[in-house]
Each structure stands twice: as structure tokens, then as C-alpha cells.
Motif scaffolding. Structure first.
Motif, short mmCIF file in Angstrom:
data_model
loop_
_atom_site.label_atom_id
_atom_site.label_comp_id
_atom_site.label_asym_id
_atom_site.label_seq_id
_atom_site.Cartn_x
_atom_site.Cartn_y
_atom_site.Cartn_z
N VAL A 107 63.14 22.63 28.49
CA VAL A 107 63.43 23.82 27.70
C VAL A 107 62.28 24.82 27.80
O VAL A 107 62.50 26.04 27.95
CB VAL A 107 63.71 23.44 26.23
N GLU A 108 61.07 24.32 27.72
CA GLU A 108 59.92 25.20 27.83
C GLU A 108 59.87 25.89 29.19
O GLU A 108 59.58 27.09 29.30
CB GLU A 108 58.62 24.41 27.58
N LEU A 109 60.17 25.11 30.24
CA LEU A 109 60.17 25.71 31.59
C LEU A 109 61.24 26.78 31.71
O LEU A 109 61.01 27.86 32.28
CB LEU A 109 60.41 24.61 32.64
N MET A 110 62.43 26.52 31.19
CA MET A 110 63.53 27.50 31.24
C MET A 110 63.18 28.76 30.45
O MET A 110 63.51 29.88 30.85
CB MET A 110 64.82 26.88 30.72
N ARG A 111 62.54 28.52 29.30
CA ARG A 111 62.13 29.69 28.51
C ARG A 111 61.14 30.56 29.27
O ARG A 111 61.21 31.79 29.25
CB ARG A 111 61.50 29.21 27.20
N ILE A 112 60.18 29.90 29.95
CA ILE A 112 59.20 30.66 30.74
C ILE A 112 59.89 31.44 31.86
O ILE A 112 59.59 32.62 32.10
CB ILE A 112 58.13 29.70 31.30
N LYS A 113 60.83 30.78 32.55
CA LYS A 113 61.56 31.48 33.62
C LYS A 113 62.36 32.66 33.09
O LYS A 113 62.39 33.73 33.68
CB LYS A 113 62.50 30.49 34.32
N LYS A 114 62.99 32.43 31.95
CA LYS A 114 63.77 33.50 31.34
C LYS A 114 62.87 34.68 30.99
O LYS A 114 63.21 35.85 31.26
CB LYS A 114 64.48 32.98 30.09
N LYS A 115 61.73 34.38 30.44
CA LYS A 115 60.79 35.43 30.05
C LYS A 115 60.30 36.19 31.29
O LYS A 115 60.22 37.43 31.29
CB LYS A 115 59.63 34.82 29.29
N GLU A 116 59.98 35.44 32.34
CA GLU A 116 59.49 36.08 33.56
C GLU A 116 60.56 36.98 34.18
O GLU A 116 60.26 38.09 34.63
CB GLU A 116 59.07 35.01 34.57
N ARG A 117 61.79 36.51 34.20
CA ARG A 117 62.86 37.32 34.78
C ARG A 117 63.10 38.58 33.97
O ARG A 117 63.33 39.67 34.52
CB ARG A 117 64.15 36.51 34.88
N LYS A 118 63.08 38.43 32.65
CA LYS A 118 63.28 39.60 31.81
C LYS A 118 62.14 40.60 31.97
O LYS A 118 62.35 41.82 31.99
CB LYS A 118 63.42 39.17 30.34
N GLN A 119 60.94 40.09 32.12
CA GLN A 119 59.80 40.98 32.34
C GLN A 119 59.92 41.69 33.69
O GLN A 119 59.64 42.89 33.79
CB GLN A 119 58.50 40.19 32.26
N GLU A 120 60.29 40.93 34.71
CA GLU A 120 60.46 41.55 36.04
C GLU A 120 61.58 42.58 36.01
O GLU A 120 61.47 43.66 36.60
CB GLU A 120 60.75 40.48 37.09
N LEU A 121 62.68 42.23 35.33
CA LEU A 121 63.79 43.18 35.22
C LEU A 121 63.34 44.46 34.52
O LEU A 121 63.69 45.57 34.94
CB LEU A 121 64.94 42.53 34.46
#
Length: 564
Positions: A107-121
Motif C-alpha cells: 500500500v505504501e509503495l502504491m501510494r508513493i507511485k500514485k503521488k509521483e504520477r500525480k506530481q508528474e501530471l
């Protein structure tokens, strides 16, 4: 056995030792049995309460772990859906504690990925927004999802790369056009008078909107300025041409010309004004010197008439050329005629140049024809005869080829313009044919004159006898030298026989005629002996030599033998 089981057994042993120790203490003290029972109950209760409490705590931990697993699984499933990745699956059988830990980690890894994608977007959208504002284009639509997939992010990045390239291309085009616009405005002394022109010239380049509409407007502005610049340059060049013509016609001295030399280049507004002033000054001066100007134009007209091969009728068609009443109207007529002639010569310059080359070749051809009948050509001093023959052979090849090429070009021109191309008042083909016919008639006339002269000379020799015509510098040579003896023709033999037979009638002596007789063209003087015999004339020998050299085309010039 597990260490926890060993530890549990040790705990039981410790508990048994403790109870045994308590009993020993109680025995030593002398505590009655009923009190011992009570005290043992107390010990049991304390131990049981402690164990129950510990069991409750561990049960709570178990429940929390199970609940955490459930929450993590739901969240992980949602994250996998948002991130467009495969759901997490635990491999093999594991404990509740390990499962909860693994799920929390995922869950923590998915949250980090989600955050990174949203930041990149967000960063990509911000960059796209800047490009949209500069290029005046709509923003990129990535869809309704809050978390983009890797493919969507990659497409977004490619889209931004394309827009960056578009921006770079438009910016380069804008900078190039801007420089050209500034140069044109400087050349035209033009000050930006519209908001768009001021934005282009005065504002910061980075602030200019690089929309297609602005680029097209920019190109349109540049075209307008270039048209104005071209018109201005053409106007200035026309004024300079007019000034030079007026200088030549008015015979303006070099000192006055140098005074305006600074404005004879360039096309700025101040240069144009200076040229206009100079033209106005020269026009006024021209009005004051109309006769001088008209005479200069007439000289130029004659030059153009010659270059355009005008016939006498065409020249006389311009009646104002012969008018001696020098007025402003006459000057205007001459100006209009010279302009028309210049244009006519400029349009057909190539054809006139071809006709001029043909005429030069034709004059050279006639010159070779003339030299072919000149007896002095056989002196051949310095190899001139050989040079002439080479040049004539070359001309025999080039003249017909030049003539045919020129006829073809003129026929194409006549078909294109639906009118005849006139040279000296005739169509070119007729003009060339006439020249060849005149040449043929001239050759025939010369031939007939030569034959008539030879006939008259032979008749005179038959009546009066032939005179010795050996040059004085050759009289010492033996007339019967073997390499120089030639066969006498029938005419010479018959003439000699006639002279011999006539001697008794005139007292047996023949006297030379007192009249001076010139030898035929291309012949050498002949000598006579006391016996009445004559050496053959050298004219025949010269003609034979000429026949051998001339070849095919010009052989008509060969001097033929005399016949009676």
C-alpha cells in the motif's frame, strides 16, 4: 521443539518451584491449612487474571491485524485500479502478521507511485499550459482519471515534445521575420503605427504570442513591407536611370554628377526625395535645352535602329525625327519613341544578337570570297594562305549551322507572336535568301566580265601579236626551264599559228601593238620569242592552284581556261 514451547515449560516449572517455595515458607511460619488454601487461591487468581489479560491483549492484536489486512487489501485494490497495475497477490501460505506487513508495504509503495504520477501530471499540465498560452492552442486532454497510467504519461510527454518543437520552429520563424521587418522599416523610414507592429518591434520576444494567426499576420506584414521596399527600389532605380539619361542628354559635367553621387545608391526615403529633386532640376534644365536634348535622343534612336536592323522605310515612318521645330511636344514624341525602341530591343535582344553574329559571319564569308580571286594571295607570306583556308573551312561549317539555328528560333518566335520578324524591312528568311542571291549574281557578273575581257585580249593578240610580259627581274631566267614548262592549250597554239600565217601580208615583220594591255586578273605576263611561239600564261597555273586549295563551296571563283 520450538523455543516458545520450551520457554512455556520452563515457565510452568518456575511456577511450580514458586508454589513449592511458598508452601515451605508457609510451613515454616506455621500458617494453618485453611489460610494456606486462601493464600493459594489468591496466587491462582493473580496468575489467572494475568494470563487472561494477556490473552485478551493478544486477541485484540489478532483482530487488529485481521482488520488491517482487510483495509489494506481494499486500499491496495483501489490503488492498483487507479494506477492501472495488476492486483497484489501473496504467494504461498503465510501468517496473519506477515500478510498484514506485506499488504501495508504494498500500500505504501502504491501510494508513493500514485503521488509521483500525480506530481508528474501536474508538472506536465503546467508546462502544457505555458505552451498553450504562447502558441494560443487548447490544453492537452488526458481524460477524466485523476491518476494517469504510464502510457498516458508517455503520450503526454510526446505531445509536449511536439509542442516544444512547434514553439521552437515558430520562434525561429518569428525572429527571422522580425529582423527582416526591422530592416524593411529602417529602409523605408517607417515607424510602427499599429499595436501589432509595436508588439513585433518593441515588445520582448518571449512575450509575443506565437499563434498561427500571428505568424500569418507577421508574414503578411513582411510581404507588404517588401512590396513597398521593392516599389521604392524600383522607383529609385527608375529615377537614377532617368537622371543618367538626362545627364547624358544635357551633357552634365562630371563635377555636377559627383555632387549627387551619395544618393545614387540605396532606396531610403531621404534618397528617394533627393533623387526626385534632382530629376525635377534636370527636367527643368531639359526644357531650357530642348534642341540639345532632342538631338541627343535622335543619336540614340539611330543606334537603336541599327541594333534592331530597321529599314529605311521604318526609320522614315517616325516623321518627328525630321522635324526641325524643337518644341515640348516634339520632345515628348521622341521620348515615347525611344522608350518603345528600348523595350523592343530588350525583349528581342537574343534574336538581334543572333542576326548580328550571322551578318558578321556573312561579311567574313564575302571577304574570303574576295580574297579567293586576288592573285597576290599566292605569295603566301608567313603562311597566310594556309590560315585563310583553315578559317574559310571552319566558316563553311559554322555559317549554315548558325543560319539554320537562327531561322528555327525566328520561326518559333513568329508562331508565338503571330507576326513576322523583320530585318531591314524583310522577313529574316527572305533577307538571307536575298543576300545569297545577290552574292550569286555578283559572282556571275564578275565571271562574265572576266570572260569578256579574256575574249577581247585574245582577239587583240590575234590581230597584233602578243608582247613579252615576263617581269624584268625574271628575264635572265631561261624560258624553257624543265620543271616550269607547261603544255600549251589549244587556244594558244591556234593563236600562234595565226600570227605566223599573217606575217607575209604585213611585210614579214610583226610589231607590238602600241596600246597598253594589262594581263588578266590572277595571271602572270607571258613572253614571246623570235619564232612567234609563246610560253603559256601563268594565269591558268594560278587558277589551277587555287582550285586545289579552295575545295567545294567557294570553287566558283576558279579562273577557267580561255576558249575561242
Amino acid at each position: 521443539m520450538r523455543r516458545s514451547e520450551v520457554l512455556a515449560d520452563e515457565t510452568i516449572i518456575c511456577l511450580q518451584k514458586a508454589l513449592t517455595h511458598l508452601r515451605e515458607i508457609w510451613e515454616l511460619i506455621g500458617i494453618p491449612e485453611d489460610q494456606r488454601l486462601q493464600r493459594t487461591e489468591v496466587v491462582k487468581k493473580h496468575i489467572k487474571d494475568l494470563l487472561d489479560k494477556m490473552i485478551v491483549e493478544e486477541e485484540n492484536l489478532k483482530e487488529r491485524l485481521i482488520k488491517s489486512i482487510s483495509v489494506c487489501q481494499k486500499e491496495l485494490e483501489s490503488l492498483c485500479t487507479e494506477l492501472h497495475v495488476e492486483p497484489f497477490q501473496e504467494e504461498g501460505e503465510i501468517t496473519i502478521l506477515q500478510l498484514e506487513k506485506d499488504l501495508r508495504t504494498q500500500v505504501e509503495l502504491m501510494r508513493i507511485k500514485k503521488k509521483e504520477r500525480k506530481q508528474e501530471l501536474k508538472a506536465l499540465q503546467e508546462e502544457d499550459q505555458e505552451l498553450c498560452e504562447i502558441l494560443c492552442m487548447p490544453p492537452y486532454d488526458i481524460g477524466g482519471t485523476s491518476v494517469p497510467s504510464l502510457e498516458e504519461l508517455d503520450q503526454f510527454r510526446q505531445h509536449l515534445a511536439t509542442r516544444k518543437q512547434t514553439k521552437a520552429t515558430r520562434r525561429e520563424e518569428f525572429v527571422t521575420i522580425k529582423k527582416q521587418i526591422i530592416l524593411c522599416m529602417e529602409e523605408l523610414d517607417h515607424t510602427p503605427d499599429t499595436s501589432f507592429e509595436r508588439d513585433v518591434v518593441c515588445e520582448d520576444e518571449d512575450a509575443f504570442c506565437l499563434s498561427l494567426e500571428n505568424i500569418e499576420t507577421l508574414q503578411k506584414l513582411l510581404r507588404q513591407l517588401e512590396i513597398r521596399k521593392s516599389q521604392n527600389e524600383a522607383m529609385c532605380e527608375g529615377l537614377r536611370t532617368q537622371i543618367r539619361e538626362l545627364w547624358d542628354r544635357l551633357q552634365i559635367p562630371a563635377e555636377e554628377r559627383e555632387a549627387v553621387a551619395t544618393v545614387m545608391t540605396g532606396s531610403k526615403a531621404r534618397v528617394r526625395k533627393a533623387l526626385q529633386l534632382e530629376v525635377a532640376r534636370l527636367e527643368e534644365l531639359k526644357k531650357q535645352n530642348i534642341k540639345k536634348v532632342i538631338e541627343a535622343i535622335r543619336t540614340e534612336l539611330v543606334q537603336y535602329w541599327d541594333q534592331c536592323f530597321y529599314s529605311q522605310e521604318q526609320r522614315e515612318a517616325f516623321a518627328p525625327f525630321y522635324d526641325e521645330n524643337f518644341t515640348e511636344n516634339l520632345l515628348q514624341l521622341h521620348d515615347a519613341e525611344i522608350v518603345q525602341l528600348r523595350n523592343y530591343h530588350s525583349v528581342h535582344k537574343d534574336l538581334f544578337e543572333g542576326v548580328r553574329k550571322w551578318e558578321e559571319s556573312w561579311r567574313l564569308f564575302l571577304e574570303f570570297e574576295r580574297k579567293a580571286s586576288d592573285p597576290s594571295r599566292f605569295t603566301n607570306r608567313g603562311g597566310n594562305l594556309l590560315k585563310e583556308e583553315k578559317q574559310r573551312a571552319k566558316l563553311q561549317k559554322t555559317l549554315p549551322k548558325l543560319e539554320e539555328e537562327l531561322k528555327t528560333r525566328i520561326e518559333m518566335w513568329e508562331q508565338e507572336h503571330s507576326k513576322a520578324f523583320v530585318v531591314n524591312g524583310q522577313r529574316f528568311a527572305d533577307y538571307v535568301a536575298e543576300q545569297w542571291e545577290l552574292h550569286r549574281l555578283e559572282k556571275e557578273r564578275v565571271k562574265q566580265e572576266r570572260q569578256l575581257k579574256n575574249k577581247q585580249q585574245m582577239e587583240a593578240e590575234m590581230l597584233y601579236g602578243s608582247a613579252p610580259r615576263t617581269p624584268s627581274k625574271r628575264r635572265g631566267l631561261a624560258p624553257s626551264t624543265p620543271g616550269k614548262l607547261r603544255k600549251l592549250n589549244t587556244t594558244t597554239m591556234s593563236s600562234t599559228a595565226a600570227n605566223v600565217s599573217m606575217r607575209p601580208a604585213f611585210g614579214g615583220t610583226v610589231y607590238r601593238s602600241p596600246m597598253s594591255r594589262l594581263p588578266p586578273s590572277g595571271s602572270k605576263p607571258a613572253t614571246s620569242t623570235c619564232s612567234g611561239k609563246k610560253t603559256p600564261r601563268a594565269g591558268r597555273h594560278g587558277a589551277d592552284k587555287e582550285n586545289e586549295l579552295n575545295g567545294s563551296l567557294l570553287s566558283a571563283r576558279t579562273i577557267k581556261g580561255f576558249q575561242i
